[in-house]
Design a protein around this motif. Structure first.
Motif, PDB file in Angstrom:
ATOM      1  N   ASP A  31       0.842  -1.192   0.000  1.00 16.33           N
ATOM      2  CA  ASP A  31       0.000   0.000   0.000  1.00 16.33           C
ATOM      3  C   ASP A  31       0.885   1.254   0.000  1.00 16.33           C
ATOM      4  N   ILE A  32       0.694   2.117  -1.000  1.00 13.72           N
ATOM      5  CA  ILE A  32       1.517   3.329  -1.108  1.00 13.72           C
ATOM      6  C   ILE A  32       0.678   4.578  -0.809  1.00 13.72           C
ATOM      7  N   THR A  33      -0.407   4.399  -0.071  1.00 10.09           N
ATOM      8  CA  THR A  33      -1.270   5.540   0.246  1.00 10.09           C
ATOM      9  C   THR A  33      -0.513   6.634   0.988  1.00 10.09           C
ATOM     10  N   VAL A  34       0.305   6.230   1.973  1.00 12.11           N
ATOM     11  CA  VAL A  34       1.064   7.211   2.749  1.00 12.11           C
ATOM     12  C   VAL A  34       2.006   7.991   1.841  1.00 12.11           C
ATOM     13  N   ASN A  35       2.697   7.279   0.942  1.00  9.16           N
ATOM     14  CA  ASN A  35       3.599   7.950   0.001  1.00  9.16           C
ATOM     15  C   ASN A  35       2.838   8.927  -0.884  1.00  9.16           C
ATOM     16  N   ASN A  36       1.665   8.480  -1.368  1.00  6.92           N
ATOM     17  CA  ASN A  36       0.853   9.335  -2.241  1.00  6.92           C
ATOM     18  C   ASN A  36       0.405  10.592  -1.518  1.00  6.92           C
ATOM     19  N   ILE A  37      -0.101  10.401  -0.312  1.00  7.80           N
ATOM     20  CA  ILE A  37      -0.625  11.538   0.448  1.00  7.80           C
ATOM     21  C   ILE A  37       0.499  12.504   0.802  1.00  7.80           C
ATOM     22  N   TYR A  38       1.633  11.955   1.278  1.00  4.38           N
ATOM     23  CA  TYR A  38       2.734  12.845   1.654  1.00  4.38           C
ATOM     24  C   TYR A  38       3.277  13.580   0.425  1.00  4.38           C
ATOM     25  N   GLY A  39       3.437  12.846  -0.692  1.00  4.90           N
ATOM     26  CA  GLY A  39       3.943  13.488  -1.907  1.00  4.90           C
ATOM     27  C   GLY A  39       3.033  14.616  -2.367  1.00  4.90           C
ATOM     28  N   LEU A  40       1.718  14.382  -2.329  1.00  7.37           N
ATOM     29  CA  LEU A  40       0.765  15.412  -2.739  1.00  7.37           C
ATOM     30  C   LEU A  40       0.800  16.595  -1.783  1.00  7.37           C
ATOM     31  N   CYS A  41       0.844  16.301  -0.474  1.00  6.67           N
ATOM     32  CA  CYS A  41       0.906  17.384   0.516  1.00  6.67           C
ATOM     33  C   CYS A  41       2.183  18.202   0.366  1.00  6.67           C
ATOM     34  N   ALA A  42       3.298  17.529   0.085  1.00  8.64           N
ATOM     35  CA  ALA A  42       4.571  18.237  -0.098  1.00  8.64           C
ATOM     36  C   ALA A  42       4.499  19.170  -1.304  1.00  8.64           C
ATOM     37  N   VAL A  43       3.903  18.681  -2.394  1.00  7.18           N
ATOM     38  CA  VAL A  43       3.760  19.508  -3.595  1.00  7.18           C
ATOM     39  C   VAL A  43       2.889  20.725  -3.303  1.00  7.18           C
ATOM     40  N   LEU A  44       1.759  20.504  -2.626  1.00  2.00           N
ATOM     41  CA  LEU A  44       0.854  21.617  -2.316  1.00  2.00           C
ATOM     42  C   LEU A  44       1.485  22.592  -1.332  1.00  2.00           C
ATOM     43  N   PHE A  45       2.182  22.044  -0.321  1.00  2.00           N
ATOM     44  CA  PHE A  45       2.784  22.888   0.709  1.00  2.00           C
ATOM     45  C   PHE A  45       3.894  23.766   0.149  1.00  2.00           C
ATOM     46  N   VAL A  46       4.717  23.194  -0.710  1.00  2.00           N
ATOM     47  CA  VAL A  46       5.859  23.952  -1.240  1.00  2.00           C
ATOM     48  C   VAL A  46       5.455  24.698  -2.509  1.00  2.00           C
ATOM     49  N   PHE A  47       5.171  23.951  -3.569  1.00  2.56           N
ATOM     50  CA  PHE A  47       4.937  24.577  -4.867  1.00  2.56           C
ATOM     51  C   PHE A  47       3.614  25.347  -4.895  1.00  2.56           C
ATOM     52  N   GLY A  48       2.575  24.765  -4.290  1.00  2.00           N
ATOM     53  CA  GLY A  48       1.272  25.421  -4.307  1.00  2.00           C
ATOM     54  C   GLY A  48       1.292  26.750  -3.569  1.00  2.00           C
ATOM     55  N   ILE A  49       1.809  26.747  -2.340  1.00  2.00           N
ATOM     56  CA  ILE A  49       1.854  27.973  -1.545  1.00  2.00           C
ATOM     57  C   ILE A  49       2.803  28.990  -2.171  1.00  2.00           C
ATOM     58  N   ASP A  50       3.961  28.525  -2.628  1.00  2.00           N
ATOM     59  CA  ASP A  50       4.920  29.448  -3.255  1.00  2.00           C
ATOM     60  C   ASP A  50       4.298  30.134  -4.470  1.00  2.00           C
ATOM     61  N   LEU A  51       3.657  29.337  -5.334  1.00  5.49           N
ATOM     62  CA  LEU A  51       3.067  29.910  -6.548  1.00  5.49           C
ATOM     63  C   LEU A  51       1.947  30.887  -6.200  1.00  5.49           C
ATOM     64  N   LEU A  52       1.137  30.547  -5.204  1.00  3.54           N
ATOM     65  CA  LEU A  52       0.049  31.436  -4.788  1.00  3.54           C
ATOM     66  C   LEU A  52       0.600  32.774  -4.304  1.00  3.54           C
TER      67      LEU A  52
END
Length: 313
Positions: free
Chosen positions: A193-214
């Motif tokens: 099960d890679i759910t944890v990896n998926n969730i963390y990867g998505l959160c990392a993208v949103l936290f860094v790239f999403g917030i920075d771009l906003l």
């Protein structure tokens, strides 16, 4: 082909991929990649040397540009060993731990790039909105602290990625989709099960790239309102021109990055070649184009490059 550890089923090797179906043309494909590497290394080193040699350029805008150039060199050097091994020497194997190390550095420098572009947007925002306090706000010690904050944030966000991969068992063909190791690509090979990896990867993208771009978008909305409130058309054009290079760098960085993230998560029916080309664009285009854009659009750097070229004639 792949050996497994009896206790945690970790492979000793991964097999990297170039362009599927074009293996016979690897040596020809290596030519544009070599051009990319040479152009990026020469271009970014030229920018760094010019700024380092001229004390008049030891200003916040150019110090942030130095950070971007160093980061672009880090991205290119992170991918260079495996890309050249595949296309120049037909060596596709990479050790499991080496893969995780490369994955860490690729994502680390990508996160760093986003943070540096955010810092550069603050630089432009202050320079245009409050020019009288610009030098007082962006002092050298404060710039160093900004850089350290970017490094710490990137390290903290990326470090869990190889740790999360380490805990996964792998029991299928360990063939990756690219000529380098990326977290979404590696985790898909796990037989758990890679759910944890998926969730963390998505959160990392949103936290860094999403917030920075906003924040970058908000800063440019404020910058535009300031520029269009300037009465003089000439001053308005001059202020806009100081932002052009940074806007180009933001677009060059974020458009391929967002496209890669979307394709990796939702592009099951997208041809593999599109995955490979977009990932290559995400990693290779910014380091190649950024020094060109800044050399053309920044008068001080352009003048010094022309001076060097005239002296070499």
């Amino acid at each position: 082909m792949t050996d497994f550890n009896s206790t945690n089923f970790q492979p000793t090797m991964f097999q990297l991929a170039g362009f599927p179906g074009l293996e016979a043309a690897n040596h020809w494909i290596s030519i544009p990649f070599c051009v990319f590497y040479i152009t990026a290394i020469v271009g970014n080193c030229t920018v760094l040397c010019i700024i380092w040699a001229d004390r008049h350029l030891h200003q916040p805008m150019y110090l942030f540009l130095c950070m971007l150039s160093v980061n672009d060199l880090g991205v290119m050097l992170s991918t260079l060993p495996t890309v050249l091994s595949i296309f120049c020497f037909d060596v596709t194997d990479i050790a499991f731990d080496a893969c995780l190390t490369q994955m860490f550095f690729i994502h680390f420098f990508s996160n760093m790039g986003s943070g540096i572009l955010l810092a550069m947007s603050f630089d432009r925002f202050v320079a245009i909105r409050d020019p009288l306090r610009y030098a007082a706000i962006f002092t050298n010690p404060r710039i160093v602290r900004i850089w350290l904050a970017i490094v710490v944030r990137s390290f903290s966000v990326v470090l869990p990625l190889p740790i999360l991969i380490k805990r996964l068992p792998f029991c299928r063909a360990e063939v990756l989709s690219h000529a380098y190791c990326l977290h979404p690509d590696v985790m898909r090979l796990a037989c758990a099960d890679i759910t944890v990896n998926n969730i963390y990867g998505l959160c990392a993208v949103l936290f860094v790239f999403g917030i920075d771009l906003l924040i970058i978008v908000i800063s440019y909305i404020l910058i535009m309102t300031t520029i269009f409130s300037i009465a003089s058309g000439g001053q308005r054009l001059k202020a806009l021109n100081t932002c052009v290079s940074h806007v180009c760098a933001v677009l060059i960085f974020y458009i391929p990055m967002i496209t890669v993230s979307v394709i990796h998560r939702y592009g099951e029916n997208v041809p593999p070649l599109v995955h490979i080309l977009m990932s290559s664009a995400y990693l290779f285009v910014p380091p190649v184009i950024n020094p060109m854009v800044y050399s053309i659009k920044t008068k001080e750097i352009r003048k010094r490059i022309l001076k060097i070229m005239l002296e070499l004639r």
